[in-house]
Scaffold this active site. Structure first.
Site, short mmCIF file in Angstrom:
data_model
loop_
_atom_site.label_atom_id
_atom_site.label_comp_id
_atom_site.label_asym_id
_atom_site.label_seq_id
_atom_site.Cartn_x
_atom_site.Cartn_y
_atom_site.Cartn_z
N GLU A 63 -79.38 -15.70 25.13
CA GLU A 63 -78.40 -14.83 25.82
C GLU A 63 -79.10 -13.90 26.80
O GLU A 63 -79.13 -12.68 26.61
CB GLU A 63 -77.68 -13.97 24.77
N ARG B 133 -80.48 4.14 34.91
CA ARG B 133 -81.64 3.64 34.16
C ARG B 133 -82.88 4.54 34.22
O ARG B 133 -83.53 4.75 33.19
CB ARG B 133 -81.97 2.21 34.57
N TYR C 89 -83.56 5.58 30.52
CA TYR C 89 -84.61 4.78 29.86
C TYR C 89 -85.99 5.02 30.46
O TYR C 89 -86.91 4.26 30.17
CB TYR C 89 -84.34 3.28 30.03
N CYS D 32 -75.02 17.38 40.21
CA CYS D 32 -75.43 18.64 39.60
C CYS D 32 -75.92 18.43 38.18
O CYS D 32 -75.25 18.75 37.20
CB CYS D 32 -74.28 19.63 39.66
N GLU D 33 -77.07 17.83 38.10
CA GLU D 33 -77.85 17.57 36.89
C GLU D 33 -79.18 17.13 37.45
O GLU D 33 -79.24 16.64 38.57
CB GLU D 33 -77.29 16.36 36.11
N GLY E 19 -83.11 -10.61 26.13
CA GLY E 19 -84.23 -9.68 26.16
C GLY E 19 -85.45 -10.16 26.93
O GLY E 19 -86.51 -9.55 26.80
N GLY F 22 -79.54 -11.48 29.88
CA GLY F 22 -78.73 -10.70 30.80
C GLY F 22 -79.59 -10.33 32.00
O GLY F 22 -79.49 -10.89 33.08
N TYR G 136 -77.36 -3.71 34.63
CA TYR G 136 -77.13 -2.37 34.09
C TYR G 136 -77.20 -1.31 35.18
O TYR G 136 -77.61 -0.18 34.93
CB TYR G 136 -78.10 -2.06 32.93
#
Ligand SMILES: *Cc1c(COP(=O)(O)O)cnc(C)c1O
Length: 404
Positions: A263, A302, A306, A332-333, A222, A265, A360
């Site tokens: 950890e 992302r 988010y 198409c969104e 994190g 990432g 990600y």
């Protein structure tokens, strides 16, 4: 000096391999890993790359070559790690809500395991007793992280066994004579405030004395990286100092000091990655000028998922006059990458690059709209290597079973 790829290098990659294209810069990963090594050099700390951020096998091999260990979120990630050459003792499986059979499989493979539910802890105890050491993933009831979707330690989060259930944990440990070798917490992603880790440690120090066989404490990942110009990164030096101070003050009950595991990432692979797209269409409207690129949230989810911010640059016209554009995708969104963003004048055909696309990015991509996933390229020691070919039409049909 901070490692980054030049606009020219990115342009060459786009010209050689086509777009949309993910490009990763190995030396940037090395730089981030070394920052951690340097900061924690005075403490007994081990780094586990949380590989769910980016699992291309070449990235795993590069991270392994740096000396890093690896943290996995599924049994398949464990198998990928083994495939990349990580030895079982360098692999950690931090599970969450999984079927017990995956835990059994991880044990067969000989990797470290963190268990995150009372029910799996009980099953483990019944089957293996004291014969195989395991860790416990706790939920510390701390609210932290960039936003609620990426917060994992608060009191409504599904992750980990709530610390308030410590009596139930202890009763299982006693009943089955479990060998608990670590306690784990991971409070969320994009934690810039080092105090959150200090709070987590404080929660753990209340509990540590209850476990007699602990060897290490796992504080999760994190760490925040800068996304915007001038954004802050988690102060790793300060974190290292705080962790050292806390563990110097609180040795474990037997007087032996506990090792600390992390950890990260995003911290290792976010900034190494670039997504290069090409502008298909420009569309003027009263609200904004749309720059529609040949990508979408099928390739980089992302921003829509988010509300994350990715710096964007027009690498085809870096000297062009700055104007405002809304950068959108072609699916198409509604898939807006950025609204009213200042960019050097954009023309159809220009390459737009998205920064911080390593973590990600590709990993969360899909074939939505039956579009192909992008190719991936690794830039290492000045050379570009294709490390995943672009999908082809056959890939869309690969697992389909035609019955009609
Ligand atoms: C996702 C995850 C991480 C990594 O989080 P980052 O924000 O990418 O550093 C670490 N540990 C666990 C258990 C995770 O699920």
């Amino acid at each position: 000096m901070s490692q980054s790829l030049s606009l020219q290098q990115l342009k060459e990659a786009a010209e050689q391999f086509g777009t949309p294209l993910y490009v990763y810069h190995a030396e940037k990963i090395t730089e981030q890993y070394q920052k951690l090594q340097t900061a924690f050099s005075k403490s007994d700390v081990k780094i586990f790359y949380a590989c769910k951020a980016l699992t291309n096998i070449n990235i795993l091999k590069h991270v392994r070559s740096l000396g890093s260990n690896i943290d996995c979120s599924s049994i398949n990630e464990v198998k990928l790690a083994l495939h990349a050459g990580f030895e079982p003792e360098r692999i950690l499986y931090t599970s969450n809500g999984i079927d017990f059979s995956e835990i059994e499989e991880a044990k067969e493979l000989g990797v470290h395991i963190n268990i995150d539910s009372l029910s799996n802890l009980e099953k483990f105890g019944k089957k293996f007793g004291h014969s195989y050491p395991v860790g416990i993933r706790l939920r510390p009831n701390i609210l932290a992280g960039g936003n609620l979707k990426i917060s994992t330690g608060h009191d409504k989060s599904k992750f980990g066994i709530p610390v308030d259930q410590i009596d139930k944990i202890l009763s299982l440990v006693a009943t089955y004579h479990l060998f608990i070798k670590d306690l784990h917490i991971h409070t969320g992603s994009e934690i810039k405030d080092v105090e959150v880790f200090v709070q987590g440690i404080a929660v753990l120090f209340d509990i540590i004395p209850k476990f007699q066989e602990l060897e290490f404490i796992d504080l999760g990942g994190g760490f925040k990286v800068p996304y915007k110009e001038g954004d802050a990164e988690t102060d790793i030096e300060l974190l290292a100092a705080k962790v050292k101070e806390a563990f110097d003050r609180h040795p474990n009950p037997k007087g032996k000091s506990l090792q600390v595991w992390f950890e990260p990432g995003k911290f290792l692979v976010s900034e190494c990655g670039y997504l290069i797209t090409q502008v298909n269409v420009l569309k003027e409207s009263t609200a904004t000028v749309f720059a529609g690129v040949n990508s979408g949230f099928n390739h980089l989810i992302r921003p829509m998922f988010y509300d994350s911010y990715h710096r964007i640059k027009n690498i085809s016209n870096p000297g062009g006059e700055e104007k405002k554009y809304s950068v959108v995708g072609n699916i198409c969104e509604t898939d807006t990458f950025a609204w009213d963003r200042k960019l050097n004048e954009v023309r159809e055909g220009d390459y737009l690059v998205f920064y911080n696309a390593g973590a990600y990015g590709f990993e969360m991509s899909s074939n939505f709209n039956s579009r192909y996933k992008p190719a991936e390229v690794l830039f290492k020691e000045g050379k570009m290597h294709l490390i995943r070919r672009r999908d082809t039409f056959d890939d869309l049909l690969k697992n389909q079973v035609a019955v009609l």
